[in-house]
Design a protein around this motif. Structure first.
Motif, mmCIF file in Angstrom:
data_model
loop_
_atom_site.group_PDB
_atom_site.id
_atom_site.type_symbol
_atom_site.label_atom_id
_atom_site.label_comp_id
_atom_site.label_asym_id
_atom_site.label_seq_id
_atom_site.Cartn_x
_atom_site.Cartn_y
_atom_site.Cartn_z
ATOM 1 N N LYS A 48 0.938 -1.162 0.003
ATOM 2 C CA LYS A 48 0.015 0.193 0.109
ATOM 3 C C LYS A 48 0.740 1.380 -0.061
ATOM 4 C CE LYS A 48 -4.171 -1.986 1.956
ATOM 5 N NZ LYS A 48 -4.973 -1.740 0.685
ATOM 6 N N LEU A 50 0.425 4.092 -1.905
ATOM 7 C CA LEU A 50 -0.568 5.072 -2.329
ATOM 8 C C LEU A 50 -0.973 5.923 -1.404
ATOM 9 C CD1 LEU A 50 -1.667 3.923 -5.845
ATOM 10 C CD2 LEU A 50 0.272 5.375 -5.462
ATOM 11 N N ALA A 55 -2.034 9.473 -4.961
ATOM 12 C CA ALA A 55 -3.070 9.062 -5.817
ATOM 13 C C ALA A 55 -3.447 10.001 -6.518
ATOM 14 C CB ALA A 55 -4.208 8.364 -4.605
ATOM 15 N N LEU A 257 -7.317 5.046 -11.028
ATOM 16 C CA LEU A 257 -6.833 4.551 -9.559
ATOM 17 C C LEU A 257 -7.596 3.313 -9.258
ATOM 18 C CD1 LEU A 257 -5.174 5.432 -7.149
ATOM 19 C CD2 LEU A 257 -6.989 6.558 -6.236
ATOM 20 N N THR A 261 -6.273 -0.397 -6.766
ATOM 21 C CA THR A 261 -7.140 -0.291 -5.582
ATOM 22 C C THR A 261 -6.164 -0.919 -4.357
ATOM 23 O OG1 THR A 261 -8.885 -0.604 -6.693
ATOM 24 C CG2 THR A 261 -9.385 -0.056 -4.355
ATOM 25 N N LEU A 264 -3.770 1.168 -2.292
ATOM 26 C CA LEU A 264 -4.149 2.359 -1.917
ATOM 27 C C LEU A 264 -4.216 2.189 -0.623
ATOM 28 C CD1 LEU A 264 -5.153 5.141 -2.864
ATOM 29 C CD2 LEU A 264 -7.692 4.405 -2.888
ATOM 30 N N GLN A 265 -3.724 3.277 0.209
ATOM 31 C CA GLN A 265 -3.934 3.537 1.605
ATOM 32 C C GLN A 265 -5.515 3.845 2.058
ATOM 33 O OE1 GLN A 265 -1.080 6.181 2.644
ATOM 34 N NE2 GLN A 265 0.655 4.709 2.214
ATOM 35 N N PRO A 267 -8.656 3.135 1.403
ATOM 36 C CA PRO A 267 -9.544 3.310 0.140
ATOM 37 C C PRO A 267 -10.907 3.757 0.515
ATOM 38 C CG PRO A 267 -8.716 1.076 0.154
ATOM 39 C CD PRO A 267 -8.070 1.700 1.565
ATOM 40 N N ASN A 270 -9.887 7.417 0.868
ATOM 41 C CA ASN A 270 -8.963 7.871 -0.220
ATOM 42 C C ASN A 270 -9.381 8.004 -1.674
ATOM 43 O OD1 ASN A 270 -7.200 9.070 1.285
ATOM 44 N ND2 ASN A 270 -5.812 7.585 1.476
ATOM 45 N N LEU A 271 -10.183 6.893 -1.748
ATOM 46 C CA LEU A 271 -10.776 6.560 -3.246
ATOM 47 C C LEU A 271 -11.690 7.672 -3.743
ATOM 48 C CD1 LEU A 271 -10.063 4.571 -5.451
ATOM 49 C CD2 LEU A 271 -12.254 3.279 -4.964
#
Ligand code: ARG
Length: 504
Positions: A48, A50, A55, A257, A261, A264-265, A267, A270-271
């Motif tokens: 992880k 990002l 991101a 992104l 997934t 990604l930290q 999610p 952050n997503l």
């Protein structure tokens, strides 16, 4: 031989590779084991890496590429007026943002890397997922690469002209660029990732120059074009869809992104933030850039200019005008590199699941680069540039891409029923995916009604021809010995190996 390396850029961390004598290993499309030089890759895990900022820069870096330097002309041509063209630019941004919100729900509900492929598989089943993977290697990835390198070639031509050099054959430059990018991405993923970062700075810098220059001119009172408003606006809703195709090409990458997934930290937070934040940033930059173009040039000049940023530079920068094509060259090269680099992941995920020939997911034993899928992409992209021009390739790309985006939004709605009880860290208001399904239908159907181009038929045939492979090789699980033999020779020839698959 044992080799251990870290390759954060590609997300394949701490891969340990052991090469042994030929023996049965690996999996074919139908899950059986072909003879191959076995090479086990272990400890493959996605770290992880990002956070929110990386991101956002990852999305912005993919979105900004060639579009803002080629699409303004197409949007203006189809809309007919300055006012409507600016509205289309803003509207396309809004569409990209709503798409990002839908993908935020999908990506947090099914937090696996792979993007649309994963959501289509869960929501609509194996066939749409297979066709998506198939189409992305045959049409969307390759047409992306062709469009961006053709833009590169247009600006390379302008650059040489400004320097007093000879006229260059654009398709040849585009072909050389595709091959060069193929080599960079086959040589080293770290190098490809670095190229990406450096080139992202260059393109943002170029746009900042355009925006600032435009505003200086605006402050000096050059407002006649901008104030022409909606004069000359087209009255056909079908032609407006083509304007959206051009602008949405410039915004494409908003979904990027979701293909990573797993890296990604946090999610759930952050997503959605990254998907929305990056698109807002790009909307602002694109609108300001368009205003700047229209401050400096008249509508006719913009429509006549093969390379809008070069004409802009000639007007505003005087002797320093040569920096404009140069920065666009850098921007498009970076964009093409990023497109080639990131799209490998979809092929990788699908091939590892047995949905595409597994050979396409193999990586080089020492360089850890996805050599087979890269060579395949280069080959098909080269075929695309032979008959293609930028504008029809954009139509081809957008038509196919929006077919699958539309299916993905449908998937979201289906999953609301299929996975009713599942925990949803982020839930998008239901009207957004419904609206997005309708918008996708409009975007796919309107251009066909307006002018049924042969490219749309090609795209449809390409997509459907995937079924010829799906049924024998995936559904009926037929096993062909020749594929094993080809895979084995292919492995020996390119020195590529399977990575550890999920069930290992
Ligand atoms: N928006 C980009 C451009 O203007 C194209 C992105 C292509 N899509 C992708 N996923 N790489 O050049």
């Amino acid at each position: 031989m044992a080799d251990k390396r870290e390759n954060k850029a590609n997300g394949y961390n701490e891969m340990e590779t052991t090469v042994e004598k030929p023996s049965p290993a690996g999996h074919t499309m139908n899950g059986s084991k072909p003879p191959s030089i076995i090479i086990e890759t272990q400890n493959m895990e996605l770290k992880k890496n990002l956070g929110l900022t990386s991101a956002i820069s990852m999305i912005v870096g993919t979105i900004i590429g060639s579009g803002i330097f080629v699409s303004p002309k197409g949007v203006l041509e189809s809309t007919g007026s300055v006012g409507l063209s600016l509205l289309v630019w803003a509207g396309s941004g809004l569409i990209a943002m709503m798409g990002g919100l839908c993908y935020a729900e999908l990506g947090t509900l099914l937090p696996k890397s792979g993007g649309e492929y994963i959501y289509l598989k869960e929501g609509l089943g194996d066939i749409p997922a297979f066709l998506f993977a198939w189409t992305s290697i045959l049409v969307t990835r390759t047409s992306s690469l062709a469009i961006i390198t053709l833009t590169f070639a247009t600006y390379a031509g302008s650059f040489f002209e400004l320097c007093g050099g000879p006229q260059l054959p654009e398709k040849l430059i585009s072909a050389i660029t595709i091959i060069l990018i193929g080599i960079v991405n086959s040589w080293s993923t770290t190098l490809a990732a670095r190229v990406q970062v450096i080139f992202t700075f260059a393109k943002v810098a170029a746009l900042v120059v355009i925006i600032v220059g435009g505003f200086v001119k605006l402050a000096q009172g050059n407002t006649s074009v901008i104030s022409s408003g909606f004069e000359g606006t087209t009255d056909s809703p079908f032609i407006i869809a083509l304007a959206f195709y051009d602008a949405l090409w410039a915004y494409d990458g908003w979904n990027n992104l979701n293909s990573v997934t797993e890296e990604l930290q946090n999610p759930p937070k952050n997503l959605p933030r990254a998907n929305v934040g990056s698109v807002i940033l790009v909307i602002i930059v694109y609108l300001l850039t368009n205003i700047s173009y229209l401050t400096v040039m008249t509508v006719d000049e913009l429509l006549d200019s093969p390379a809008v940023a070069v004409t802009w530079g000639a007007r505003v920068l005087g002797a320093a005008k040569v920096i404009m094509p140069l920065s666009v060259l850098v921007s498009t090269f970076g964009g093409a590199n990023g497109s080639a680099y990131t799209s490998g992941r979809v092929v990788f995920a699908a091939a590892r699941d047995g949905f595409l020939p597994e050979y396409l997911s193999y990586i080089h034993v020492k360089k850890y680069t996805p050599l087979p899928s890269m060579i395949f992409t280069v080959f098909v992209s080269l075929l695309m540039i032979i008959p293609g021009d930028i504008s029809s390739l954009i139509d081809l790309f957008s038509f196919t891409a929006w077919c699958f985006y539309g299916m993905t939004f449908t998937s979201l709605l289906v999953l609301r029923y299929k996975m009713k009880e599942a925990h949803r860290p982020y839930t998008v208001p239901i009207f957004i995916p419904i609206l997005m399904v309708l918008i996708s239908i409009y975007l796919v159907v309107a251009p066909i009604i307006h002018e049924p181009k042969i490219e749309f038929l090609y795209a449809f045939v390409f997509v459907m021809s995937g079924l010829l492979f799906y049924f024998p090789l995936v559904y009926f699980n037929l096993h062909f010995k020749c594929i094993d033999t080809l895979t084995m020779y292919g492995q020996l020839f390119l020195e590529v190996v399977p990575t550890k698959s999920e069930e290992d």
